[in-house]
Design an enzyme around this catalytic site. Sequence first.
Site, short mmCIF file in Angstrom:
data_model
loop_
_atom_site.label_atom_id
_atom_site.label_comp_id
_atom_site.label_asym_id
_atom_site.label_seq_id
_atom_site.Cartn_x
_atom_site.Cartn_y
_atom_site.Cartn_z
N CYS A 23 9.00 9.46 3.16
CA CYS A 23 7.71 10.03 3.57
C CYS A 23 6.87 10.31 2.33
O CYS A 23 7.31 10.10 1.20
CB CYS A 23 7.91 11.31 4.36
SG CYS A 23 8.61 12.65 3.37
N CYS A 26 8.33 12.49 -0.32
CA CYS A 26 9.23 11.81 -1.26
C CYS A 26 8.43 11.22 -2.42
O CYS A 26 8.88 11.23 -3.57
CB CYS A 26 9.99 10.69 -0.55
SG CYS A 26 11.00 11.25 0.83
N ASP A 436 -25.54 -10.63 -14.45
CA ASP A 436 -25.83 -11.37 -15.68
C ASP A 436 -26.41 -12.71 -15.25
O ASP A 436 -26.20 -13.16 -14.12
CB ASP A 436 -24.54 -11.54 -16.48
CG ASP A 436 -24.72 -12.46 -17.66
OD1 ASP A 436 -25.67 -12.24 -18.44
OD2 ASP A 436 -23.92 -13.41 -17.79
N ASP A 635 -19.78 -12.32 -16.94
CA ASP A 635 -18.69 -13.22 -17.35
C ASP A 635 -18.46 -13.27 -18.85
O ASP A 635 -17.48 -13.83 -19.31
CB ASP A 635 -18.96 -14.65 -16.86
CG ASP A 635 -20.06 -15.32 -17.68
OD1 ASP A 635 -21.06 -14.64 -18.03
OD2 ASP A 635 -19.92 -16.51 -17.98
N ASP A 639 -20.99 -8.73 -21.68
CA ASP A 639 -21.06 -7.98 -20.42
C ASP A 639 -19.96 -6.92 -20.31
O ASP A 639 -20.01 -6.08 -19.42
CB ASP A 639 -20.91 -8.94 -19.22
CG ASP A 639 -22.04 -9.97 -19.16
OD1 ASP A 639 -23.18 -9.58 -19.41
OD2 ASP A 639 -21.75 -11.15 -18.88
#
Length: 751
Positions: A23, A26, A436, A635, A639
């Site tokens: 549970c 735990c 971008d 990319d 960036d």
Amino acid sequence: MSTEETSDTTTDELRLSILGMSCAGCVSAVENALASVQGVEEVRVNFADHSAMVKGHADPELLTQAVKEAGYDAAVMEGFEDPDEQEELELQRYRSLRKKALVAGVFGASLMLGEHMGWLPEMGSAAGQWFWPEMALITLGILVYSGWHFYSGAIKALSHAQANMDTLIALGTGSAWLYSCIIIGYYDTLPSLAKYAYFEAAVIILAFINLGTALETRARGKTSGAIRKLIGLQPRTARIIKNGEEMDIPIEQVGLGETLRVRPGEKIPVDGVLLEGHSTIDESMLTGEPVPVEKTAGSEVVAGTMNQTGSFLFQATRIGHDTALAQIIKSVRQAQNSKPEISRLADKISSVFVPSVVVVAILTFLIWYVWGPDPSLGFAFVTSMTVLVIACPCALGLATPISVMVAVGRAAQSGILIRNGNALQAAGKVNCLIFDKTGTITEGKPTVMTIDALGEYTQEAILQLAASIESGSEHPLAASIMSAAKHKQLNLESVSRFEAVAGRGVMAVIDEKRVLFGNKALMDQENVKFTRYNNKLEKLSASGQTPMLLAVDNKVIGIITVSDPIKKDSASAVQQLKNLDIRLIMMTGDNEIAAHAVARQAGISEVRAQVQPQQKAAVVKELQQQGYCVGMVGDGINDAPALAQADVGIAIGTGTDVAIESADVVILQGSLLKVPEVIELSKATVINIKQNLIGAFFYNTISIPVAAGLLYPVFGVLLNPMIAGAAMAMSSLTVVTNANRLRWIKFGEDK
């Protein structure tokens, strides 16, 4: 900083398999145990697949020892576990639980049917005096067989002053058996209404709970299917070439720089660069893109992808845990182990829930015993036992992690890597997206768009001359000219007296003729007249293209335009995002004219041009301060700061490693159509988690007072402990079933 110092600050990551968790309580106990070990910096325990991810410099033996001392078992998971072996282990656990449920269920149902039909002897009768003690012993044997994992878990938790789901089950079923034994021993002295044994209730409760856990185990195995498929892509052996001989060796023995052969129909064992040969490779499992990719000498190949037609040699550049496949598996696991903010409330409540339930059960017993009707002891026992059984917080502990696991797996199938749970939650809240330009909205590769031949020259002749003179240039646009000429299979002329003019163009002598190729500034410098083409040049520039003039012997003979075209699906993705009422901004270091031209093609009206790399993160922060939840899509290395600053950083997987490492989400094949998919999946997942949490909280909030007998004074209604066990199991199954709906979610045009 020295190499030694750098290595000292490197954070290691270790994955542990945890046994015995039942549970959310735990989870808290295991997290606390691991966090207490020296050197641990961060712990993430995944209840849904019973694993833990530990960051830091801790000794693995100390980690496993800490977990064992907390009452659980642990083992370090090294390398890629065999998916078939993992599936077999899950199947064995499922079969074991199902068998335990069947044994308990058959015995309990038989006993219940016998009592209902009047086939069993009365307790006080001569036959009952030997029959019921035997039933007590048989029941005890079944409790041990079908429920020992619960009792041992409860004992371990108690030894560490903790309480968990096992505690509730052990108290409920154990007290049912003990109470029934007391009834047998003191049958003559107890009130008639209290003379009822609950042997069948104890075993049927175990039957329902084991069945629920078995179904949960089966469903959990399916949610890990995405990782198993990825692991299954890794071949077991590789064919290397040493001293002119080819031999098959285990994948673990492949070293960097080794030369390997891949034949048609084989999987590529490690990442590398193609040395010799030609083929097409199916990369769909990594990128989601169904079209095979052509590979020639110099092309990169990725572990786990499938070679189709040709045989080739390649050199290993990344092996083991450094391969792209290994990093993808790591990213998926990180996301499945991480917890969205929405789960914090559930964790906090769950950590105190079980002890609270025990207190409620004790109070229920006392209230019924003191103020309940006769037989007060019987009512007190039944109600307190029902409270313990129905309150098991399985569904609560599963509510968040099972949804995250399914969603991350679904995203991976679509070529999207979600690297943490918070991103999965935050993406649905994004109301401002920054893109971008180069390599994100556009292809990132300058391409020849138009060739205007003037006078008696043909387009091929213009391109041939331009490519010949550019063959000696290192300018980025030269590559696009050379590529166009190569595509048309044009032979280049010999060039002499080549000269590059910075920022303007190039000059040379070809076939004893003076050739110029460049912008208007170069033509002005060399007194070449071009004013008749000014309007055309201005229109081309305004459309985002870069026009270049070709002149021979001081006469313009052609105009070649080069531009970085937008990706074929960028405009469609932008429209989908507009439909979601998201503010869209294109941010680039390019000039205003080029930026606005690309933005118009993509359908974006708001542009931030000539933004320096160090300013991009500041723009993100500025929008965040205005109250926006900002997503950044990029990319490049430039960036990376903005991706890290954004609420959700989305990296294009075809970009740089730095950008990918800075992002929360990675789109493997570079299609912007995946951005609205991320947002849609996020919204669907958050709704799914809320449904699970509300269902689990509502179930426990309503069921516990009813189990305690709140309705009895008015309606005379009491819950049977067996019904409580069935309801508890069904609540977990409902949560798992609801979460698995995310596996079938459809995006965009597929809806």
